[in-house]
Scaffold this motif. Sequence first.
Motif, PDB file in Angstrom:
ATOM      1  N   GLU A  53       0.831  -1.209   0.000  1.00 16.12           N
ATOM      2  CA  GLU A  53       0.000   0.000   0.000  1.00 16.12           C
ATOM      3  C   GLU A  53       0.862   1.254   0.000  1.00 16.12           C
ATOM      4  OE1 GLU A  53      -3.282   0.625  -0.364  1.00 16.12           O
ATOM      5  OE2 GLU A  53      -3.370  -1.493  -0.925  1.00 16.12           O
ATOM      6  N   VAL A  54       1.959   1.234   0.776  1.00 26.13           N
ATOM      7  CA  VAL A  54       2.889   2.366   0.754  1.00 26.13           C
ATOM      8  C   VAL A  54       3.453   2.536  -0.647  1.00 26.13           C
ATOM      9  CG1 VAL A  54       5.059   3.277   1.656  1.00 26.13           C
ATOM     10  CG2 VAL A  54       3.470   2.140   3.198  1.00 26.13           C
ATOM     11  N   LYS A  92       2.046   1.802  -3.472  1.00 24.11           N
ATOM     12  CA  LYS A  92       1.022   2.459  -4.303  1.00 24.11           C
ATOM     13  C   LYS A  92       1.024   3.962  -4.083  1.00 24.11           C
ATOM     14  CE  LYS A  92      -2.621  -1.058  -4.662  1.00 24.11           C
ATOM     15  NZ  LYS A  92      -4.020  -1.312  -4.273  1.00 24.11           N
ATOM     16  N   ARG A  93       1.089   4.340  -2.810  1.00 20.87           N
ATOM     17  CA  ARG A  93       1.052   5.766  -2.465  1.00 20.87           C
ATOM     18  C   ARG A  93       2.263   6.505  -3.031  1.00 20.87           C
ATOM     19  NH1 ARG A  93       0.685   5.281   2.826  1.00 20.87           N
ATOM     20  NH2 ARG A  93       2.736   6.051   3.420  1.00 20.87           N
ATOM     21  N   GLU A 149       8.083   9.695   4.599  1.00 18.17           N
ATOM     22  CA  GLU A 149       6.910   8.828   4.684  1.00 18.17           C
ATOM     23  C   GLU A 149       7.266   7.378   5.008  1.00 18.17           C
ATOM     24  OE1 GLU A 149       4.000   9.293   1.526  1.00 18.17           O
ATOM     25  OE2 GLU A 149       4.784  11.292   1.105  1.00 18.17           O
TER      26      GLU A 149
END
Length: 369
Positions: free
Chosen positions: A229-230, A232-233, A337
């Motif tokens: 998911e990271v 993707k971000r 991030e």
Amino acid sequence: MSKSEGTVTERAVAADVPETMRGAVLFGPDDMRVVQRPVPMPGPGEVLVRVAMCGTCGTDLKILGGHFPQTPPFGEFIPGHEWTGTVAGLGESVDEFRIGDKVCIEAHAGCGGCDNCLIGRYTACLNYANRAKGHRATGMTANGGFAEYAVHNAKALYRMPESVSFEDAVLVTTAGTGLYGLDVAGGYVAGQSVVVFGPGPVGLMTVQLCKQMAASQVILVGTRPSRLEVGKRLGADHVINAKDTNVADAVLRLTGGEGADLSVEASGGPDCPQQAIEATKRGGKILLVAFYPGQVTMDLSAAIRKDITMYTSRGEGGNNVKRAVAMAGEGKLRGAELVTHRFPLDDITEAFRVVRERDGEPLKVVLVP
């Protein structure tokens, strides 16, 4: 030595630098203790840095366990090779920096004179770990950043742009690793499909690099949904959970049946080099940047039949940290991030427990003196 401003031909140390500091010293396998040590003084060509934070990684686990070659002796050695901070002192002849500059590092400072150093391959310095010849690898062959202060060679230090935070800077060396690998493998990925194996810090920074270099699509492969998911971000066009699907089949579907132009293996998983062979197109490339827990088995005949070119690279050579700093300064790389956990230096044992046991889905764990 007087702690005065001095000139470029004299050592200059900020007035508020103490005589001693706290540092995490490795006394034996899995025996790291925060103790008082003298603050190191910079020699000619060196800079004293007040450490703001230091990241941890898988290499540190090997160092902590006593399984990393050419480290200084137990009882003397302070690990930590992903650190950033503020200049607090200048050695003789250093005029590239001023006290108070915010800086980030690359871990390796080659001897500067061997054949490999002369062509920018200083992470493969032929005098590796030879202090008499001038080689240093912070936190690996020389004391590093799990401390309040660290000394570093000025040639492996970079002034941070104002827009780059300390959290971003901790990941700059990591980005340099990915960028150096891409450099070794040809440099250009514009218009090409890229598969990145491993959504750890190196893999996730490499995803961003490939997107900024105009790859036609970036496919991220991993086993942990939170990290995918990271990814993707941070720009991955597609993610593949290797636990749920056949990686090669999925990549072939996403690339019109051809396979990826470039596969980057950043996971260190023993099965991933073979998956990369299966997922790479005929005439494509494979870049291996990970370290592995043991010997790896793969079908090299398949790679030869497909005319795949394979590359390896170690660390952040070829001046690629400088390039990564420039990209971060332009907002093209997002490192902060990836910082998921922060611990005070005194809690370094707990920090490494979290890293080792993956407690709380850590991505990048940093220590703050």
